[in-house]
Design a protein around this motif. Structure first.
Motif, PDB file in Angstrom:
ATOM      1  N   THR A  24      -5.631   9.004  -3.927  1.00 51.27           N
ATOM      2  CA  THR A  24      -6.011   7.787  -3.049  1.00 51.27           C
ATOM      3  C   THR A  24      -5.098   6.554  -3.209  1.00 51.27           C
ATOM      4  O   THR A  24      -5.349   5.534  -2.526  1.00 51.27           O
ATOM      5  N   THR A  26      -2.291   3.892  -3.002  1.00 54.40           N
ATOM      6  CA  THR A  26      -1.294   3.658  -1.925  1.00 54.40           C
ATOM      7  C   THR A  26      -0.015   3.895  -2.368  1.00 54.40           C
ATOM      8  O   THR A  26       0.613   3.606  -3.600  1.00 54.40           O
ATOM      9  N   LEU A  27       1.045   3.839  -1.289  1.00 55.63           N
ATOM     10  CA  LEU A  27       2.194   3.995  -1.694  1.00 55.63           C
ATOM     11  C   LEU A  27       2.796   2.853  -2.556  1.00 55.63           C
ATOM     12  O   LEU A  27       3.499   2.837  -3.614  1.00 55.63           O
ATOM     13  N   ALA A  65       8.974   7.905   2.779  1.00 48.01           N
ATOM     14  CA  ALA A  65       7.887   7.278   3.785  1.00 48.01           C
ATOM     15  C   ALA A  65       8.390   5.843   4.256  1.00 48.01           C
ATOM     16  O   ALA A  65       8.177   5.979   5.267  1.00 48.01           O
ATOM     17  N   MET A  70       6.169   4.310   7.412  1.00 45.24           N
ATOM     18  CA  MET A  70       4.782   4.572   7.031  1.00 45.24           C
ATOM     19  C   MET A  70       4.456   3.234   6.499  1.00 45.24           C
ATOM     20  O   MET A  70       5.115   2.632   5.651  1.00 45.24           O
ATOM     21  N   PRO A  71       3.234   2.839   6.745  1.00 46.32           N
ATOM     22  CA  PRO A  71       2.561   1.476   6.035  1.00 46.32           C
ATOM     23  C   PRO A  71       2.539   1.814   4.542  1.00 46.32           C
ATOM     24  O   PRO A  71       2.184   3.012   4.034  1.00 46.32           O
ATOM     25  N   SER A  73       0.297   0.922   2.534  1.00 47.83           N
ATOM     26  CA  SER A  73      -0.980   1.377   2.541  1.00 47.83           C
ATOM     27  C   SER A  73      -1.411   2.860   2.618  1.00 47.83           C
ATOM     28  O   SER A  73      -2.568   3.290   2.456  1.00 47.83           O
ATOM     29  N   THR A  74      -0.397   3.568   3.088  1.00 42.69           N
ATOM     30  CA  THR A  74      -0.740   5.179   2.983  1.00 42.69           C
ATOM     31  C   THR A  74      -1.047   5.725   1.757  1.00 42.69           C
ATOM     32  O   THR A  74      -0.338   5.397   0.987  1.00 42.69           O
ATOM     33  N   PRO A  75      -2.092   6.619   1.542  1.00 42.30           N
ATOM     34  CA  PRO A  75      -2.277   7.314   0.345  1.00 42.30           C
ATOM     35  C   PRO A  75      -1.120   7.998  -0.031  1.00 42.30           C
ATOM     36  O   PRO A  75      -0.479   8.746   0.958  1.00 42.30           O
ATOM     37  N   ALA A  78      -0.379  11.698   1.324  1.00 38.96           N
ATOM     38  CA  ALA A  78       0.420  11.962   2.550  1.00 38.96           C
ATOM     39  C   ALA A  78       1.774  12.301   2.049  1.00 38.96           C
ATOM     40  O   ALA A  78       2.668  12.825   3.179  1.00 38.96           O
TER      41      ALA A  78
END
Length: 135
Positions: A24, A26-27, A65, A70-71, A73-75, A78
């Motif tokens: 979970t 984030t990036l 990413a 990709m934001p 905030s992406t886990p 992904a």
């Protein structure tokens, strides 16, 4: 195939505890973790079962990413690589070098009897003293 490395084993390259993040995270959190620990990859683990890695997230994955817009905030789940390439701690260094070459990767998850014990990088193998042993 690389020649035997003077009896050194993969476990001899593990110098510090592995850096991990939960799926979970984030990036952005993963990137901050990479930076603060000075490593090129983090292993993604379920905090309730940290001996069994779920995946690995490298600098390359974060760049992919970002280039996919990709934001941050992406886990990490992904973008992490879930097809882990692992090496047993008791294998010779030549086996680690062969796996990195074969799979075009820079980090290997090290296991001992199926339990996650560390990570080694191509940089660990290229340290001058070890490099001579691999020739």
């Amino acid at each position: 195939m690389v020649a035997a490395a003077g009896g050194m084993k993969v476990r001899d390259l593990i110098r510090k505890p592995p850096v991990t993040v939960p799926p979970t995270a984030t990036l952005l959190e993963a990137a901050e973790t990479l930076t603060s620990h000075g490593v090129g990859a983090v292993v993604v683990v379920d905090p309730s079962n940290p001996d069994k890695p779920l995946g690995i997230l490298s600098e390359r994955d974060i760049v992919k990413a970002i280039s996919a817009k990709m934001p941050l905030s992406t886990p990490v789940e992904a973008f992490m690589s879930t097809d882990l390439v692992t090496v047993e701690a008791e294998e010779p260094l030549s086996r680690a070098a062969d796996l990195m070459w074969m799979y075009n990767i820079r980090h290997l998850v090290v296991v001992e009897r199926g339990k996650f014990v560390g990570v080694i990088s191509v940089r660990d193998l290229l340290e001058p003293n070890r490099r001579r042993q691999l020739c």
